[in-house]
Design a protein around this motif. Structure first.
Motif, PDB file in Angstrom:
ATOM      1  N   THR A  81       0.827  -1.207   0.000  1.00 46.11           N
ATOM      2  CA  THR A  81       0.000   0.000   0.000  1.00 46.11           C
ATOM      3  C   THR A  81       0.861   1.256   0.000  1.00 46.11           C
ATOM      4  N   LEU A  82       1.891   1.267   0.826  1.00 48.82           N
ATOM      5  CA  LEU A  82       2.802   2.412   0.877  1.00 48.82           C
ATOM      6  C   LEU A  82       3.466   2.640  -0.478  1.00 48.82           C
ATOM      7  N   PHE A  83       3.887   1.565  -1.129  1.00 44.51           N
ATOM      8  CA  PHE A  83       4.505   1.670  -2.452  1.00 44.51           C
ATOM      9  C   PHE A  83       3.521   2.234  -3.473  1.00 44.51           C
ATOM     10  N   GLY A  84       2.295   1.701  -3.478  1.00 44.44           N
ATOM     11  CA  GLY A  84       1.282   2.172  -4.420  1.00 44.44           C
ATOM     12  C   GLY A  84       0.934   3.635  -4.213  1.00 44.44           C
ATOM     13  N   VAL A  85       0.766   4.030  -2.948  1.00 46.35           N
ATOM     14  CA  VAL A  85       0.439   5.423  -2.632  1.00 46.35           C
ATOM     15  C   VAL A  85       1.584   6.349  -3.042  1.00 46.35           C
ATOM     16  N   ALA A  86       2.830   5.916  -2.805  1.00 46.07           N
ATOM     17  CA  ALA A  86       3.993   6.743  -3.173  1.00 46.07           C
ATOM     18  C   ALA A  86       4.064   6.945  -4.684  1.00 46.07           C
ATOM     19  N   ILE A  87       3.869   5.868  -5.453  1.00 45.74           N
ATOM     20  CA  ILE A  87       3.897   5.979  -6.921  1.00 45.74           C
ATOM     21  C   ILE A  87       2.751   6.859  -7.410  1.00 45.74           C
ATOM     22  N   LEU A  88       1.563   6.674  -6.843  1.00 43.97           N
ATOM     23  CA  LEU A  88       0.418   7.500  -7.219  1.00 43.97           C
ATOM     24  C   LEU A  88       0.696   8.972  -6.949  1.00 43.97           C
ATOM     25  N   SER A  89       1.186   9.272  -5.767  1.00 44.76           N
ATOM     26  CA  SER A  89       1.455  10.662  -5.386  1.00 44.76           C
ATOM     27  C   SER A  89       2.466  11.299  -6.325  1.00 44.76           C
ATOM     28  N   LEU A  90       3.497  10.556  -6.678  1.00 48.32           N
ATOM     29  CA  LEU A  90       4.540  11.081  -7.562  1.00 48.32           C
ATOM     30  C   LEU A  90       4.022  11.301  -8.977  1.00 48.32           C
ATOM     31  N   THR A  91       3.355  10.294  -9.544  1.00 51.52           N
ATOM     32  CA  THR A  91       2.901  10.398 -10.942  1.00 51.52           C
ATOM     33  C   THR A  91       1.758  11.405 -11.109  1.00 51.52           C
ATOM     34  N   VAL A  92       0.890  11.526 -10.098  1.00 54.87           N
ATOM     35  CA  VAL A  92      -0.174  12.537 -10.170  1.00 54.87           C
ATOM     36  C   VAL A  92       0.431  13.935 -10.263  1.00 54.87           C
ATOM     37  N   ASN A  93       1.446  14.188  -9.459  1.00 56.49           N
ATOM     38  CA  ASN A  93       2.103  15.505  -9.488  1.00 56.49           C
ATOM     39  C   ASN A  93       2.844  15.731 -10.801  1.00 56.49           C
ATOM     40  N   LEU A  94       3.455  14.659 -11.353  1.00 53.37           N
ATOM     41  CA  LEU A  94       4.178  14.791 -12.622  1.00 53.37           C
ATOM     42  C   LEU A  94       3.237  15.062 -13.796  1.00 53.37           C
ATOM     43  N   LEU A  95       2.052  14.447 -13.748  1.00 56.83           N
ATOM     44  CA  LEU A  95       1.089  14.610 -14.838  1.00 56.83           C
ATOM     45  C   LEU A  95       0.255  15.881 -14.715  1.00 56.83           C
ATOM     46  N   HIS A  96       0.303  16.510 -13.546  1.00 58.15           N
ATOM     47  CA  HIS A  96      -0.525  17.694 -13.315  1.00 58.15           C
ATOM     48  C   HIS A  96      -0.170  18.810 -14.300  1.00 58.15           C
ATOM     49  N   GLY A  97      -1.191  19.399 -14.884  1.00 58.07           N
ATOM     50  CA  GLY A  97      -0.972  20.503 -15.819  1.00 58.07           C
ATOM     51  C   GLY A  97      -0.964  20.070 -17.271  1.00 58.07           C
ATOM     52  N   LEU A  98      -0.886  18.757 -17.548  1.00 55.35           N
ATOM     53  CA  LEU A  98      -0.949  18.289 -18.933  1.00 55.35           C
ATOM     54  C   LEU A  98      -2.365  18.494 -19.475  1.00 55.35           C
ATOM     55  N   PRO A  99      -2.503  18.702 -20.779  1.00 50.43           N
ATOM     56  CA  PRO A  99      -3.844  18.934 -21.358  1.00 50.43           C
ATOM     57  C   PRO A  99      -4.765  17.741 -21.112  1.00 50.43           C
ATOM     58  N   THR A 100      -6.013  18.029 -20.795  1.00 51.62           N
ATOM     59  CA  THR A 100      -6.989  16.972 -20.590  1.00 51.62           C
ATOM     60  C   THR A 100      -7.314  16.278 -21.906  1.00 51.62           C
ATOM     61  N   VAL A 101      -7.639  15.012 -21.844  1.00 52.00           N
ATOM     62  CA  VAL A 101      -7.969  14.248 -23.048  1.00 52.00           C
ATOM     63  C   VAL A 101      -9.304  14.719 -23.627  1.00 52.00           C
ATOM     64  N   THR A 102     -10.253  15.036 -22.768  1.00 50.54           N
ATOM     65  CA  THR A 102     -11.565  15.509 -23.217  1.00 50.54           C
ATOM     66  C   THR A 102     -12.135  16.508 -22.218  1.00 50.54           C
ATOM     67  N   LYS A 103     -12.864  17.476 -22.739  1.00 50.20           N
ATOM     68  CA  LYS A 103     -13.551  18.439 -21.885  1.00 50.20           C
ATOM     69  C   LYS A 103     -15.044  18.135 -21.793  1.00 50.20           C
ATOM     70  N   GLU A 104     -15.439  17.023 -22.417  1.00 51.94           N
ATOM     71  CA  GLU A 104     -16.831  16.587 -22.345  1.00 51.94           C
ATOM     72  C   GLU A 104     -17.023  15.811 -21.044  1.00 51.94           C
ATOM     73  N   PRO A 105     -17.821  16.318 -20.108  1.00 53.53           N
ATOM     74  CA  PRO A 105     -17.933  15.699 -18.776  1.00 53.53           C
ATOM     75  C   PRO A 105     -18.321  14.237 -18.782  1.00 53.53           C
ATOM     76  N   ILE A 106     -19.263  13.858 -19.645  1.00 60.15           N
ATOM     77  CA  ILE A 106     -19.722  12.468 -19.621  1.00 60.15           C
ATOM     78  C   ILE A 106     -18.640  11.530 -20.115  1.00 60.15           C
ATOM     79  N   LEU A 107     -17.848  11.961 -21.122  1.00 58.39           N
ATOM     80  CA  LEU A 107     -16.739  11.129 -21.602  1.00 58.39           C
ATOM     81  C   LEU A 107     -15.653  11.022 -20.534  1.00 58.39           C
ATOM     82  N   ALA A 108     -15.368  12.136 -19.884  1.00 60.34           N
ATOM     83  CA  ALA A 108     -14.373  12.132 -18.813  1.00 60.34           C
ATOM     84  C   ALA A 108     -14.826  11.223 -17.667  1.00 60.34           C
ATOM     85  N   THR A 109     -16.120  11.271 -17.363  1.00 55.65           N
ATOM     86  CA  THR A 109     -16.685  10.447 -16.292  1.00 55.65           C
ATOM     87  C   THR A 109     -16.532   8.963 -16.597  1.00 55.65           C
ATOM     88  N   VAL A 110     -16.928   8.561 -17.812  1.00 53.57           N
ATOM     89  CA  VAL A 110     -16.925   7.143 -18.180  1.00 53.57           C
ATOM     90  C   VAL A 110     -15.503   6.608 -18.307  1.00 53.57           C
TER      91      VAL A 110
END
Length: 285
Positions: free
Chosen positions: A84-113
């Motif tokens: 769990t600690l390993f998974g949380v650490a990788i998630l925390s790191l990659t979320v911060n690295l990906l932050h600010g990249l363009p979203t794949v879609t701005k359509e809410p329902i597509l983003a939701t699904v």
């Protein structure tokens, strides 16, 4: 004495947990977060707090999970805590690295699904390999030991509160999208953990069990096991036939049984995993 997990198995688990955490990060940063859609649990809390404070989501995800890991260490075991600690650490790191990249879609329902699907597969991979990303599950386990509430009920209570909070922060339409995301992710987690090839366990009680068993072996290539039972009302001895088949073979099995003994009793149940024995189909010449 606990059996030591082979190194190759541990490495494989860490690899799958790594890819699972990366998938969750992609689902969050490229689909959900840019559209103000959240998930439940610590991740959902982290998204809300990040939106309010402008502190990166990964920072909240890591530090909010730490206390739960420390408190629940004795309850959940060393391996679970480590994965769990390993998974949380990788998630925390990659979320911060990906932050600010363009979203794949701005359509809410597509983003939701699609965000929900990717998120669910990622979390499913992590759970399937012995880890977790959500400290609320650890809290639920601890609550379950002291209060008359199931783990699922405690998790559901937390998530209703978190998803409801999203309505005040992002608007109620986004809260409803978030609820859909949570449902999709929940289903994908189950599908990832249990697999796509769901098997069926079949119990057959018939006066012609021997003939049915031979026919199943000949026409389906499935092995059968005979169990000895006794009728509760009549007290007569009964031979119970047990077999495991795939979902696609169920209709053929029913047809075989119907042809041989229309009065046979069938009980059919779902099986999410089989191991050992002779479940593989036998060659039919």
């Amino acid at each position: 004495m606990h059996r030591k997990i082979p190194l190759s198995v541990q490495v494989r688990r860490f690899v799958f947990i790594f890819f699972g955490a990366v998938l969750v990060s992609i689902g969050l940063e490229l689909f959900l977060v840019p559209n103000n859609i959240i998930d439940g649990g610590i991740i959902g809390i982290s998204i809300i707090l990040s939106y309010i404070t402008n502190i990166p989501i990964g920072t909240f995800t890591f530090f909010l999970n730490l206390p739960f890991l420390i408190v629940g260490y004795k309850q959940i075991g060393k391996s679970f805590a480590l994965y769990t600690l390993f998974g949380v650490a990788i998630l925390s790191l990659t979320v911060n690295l990906l932050h600010g990249l363009p979203t794949v879609t701005k359509e809410p329902i597509l983003a939701t699904v699609f965000g929900g699907i990717i998120l669910g597969v990622g979390v499913g991979l992590i759970i399937r390999n012995g880890g977790s990303l959500d400290g609320t599950e650890i809290v639920a386990i601890l609550f379950n030991k002291k209060f008359p509430f199931s783990v699922g009920e405690v998790v559901m209570f937390f998530n209703i509160f978190i998803l409801g909070s999203a309505g005040f922060v992002f608007g109620w339409d986004r809260a409803m999208y978030s609820l859909i995301t949570y449902f999709i992710a929940f289903k994908m987690i189950d599908l990832t953990i249990e697999g796509f090839e769901e098997s069926k366990a079949v119990w057959i009680i018939s006066d012609k069990s021997g003939e049915i068993g031979e026919t199943l072996l000949a026409r389906l290539g499935r092995g059968v096991t005979y169990l000895h039972g006794e009728g509760g009302y009549s007290g007569e001895g009964k031979k119970v036939l047990f077999t495991v088949i795939t979902r696609l073979e169920l209709a053929k099995l029913k047809s075989i049984v119907e042809d041989i003994d229309p009065n046979a009793f069938l009980a059919i149940g779902n099986i999410h995993e089989t191991k050992g024995g002779q479940f593989k189909k036998k060659a039919i010449h």
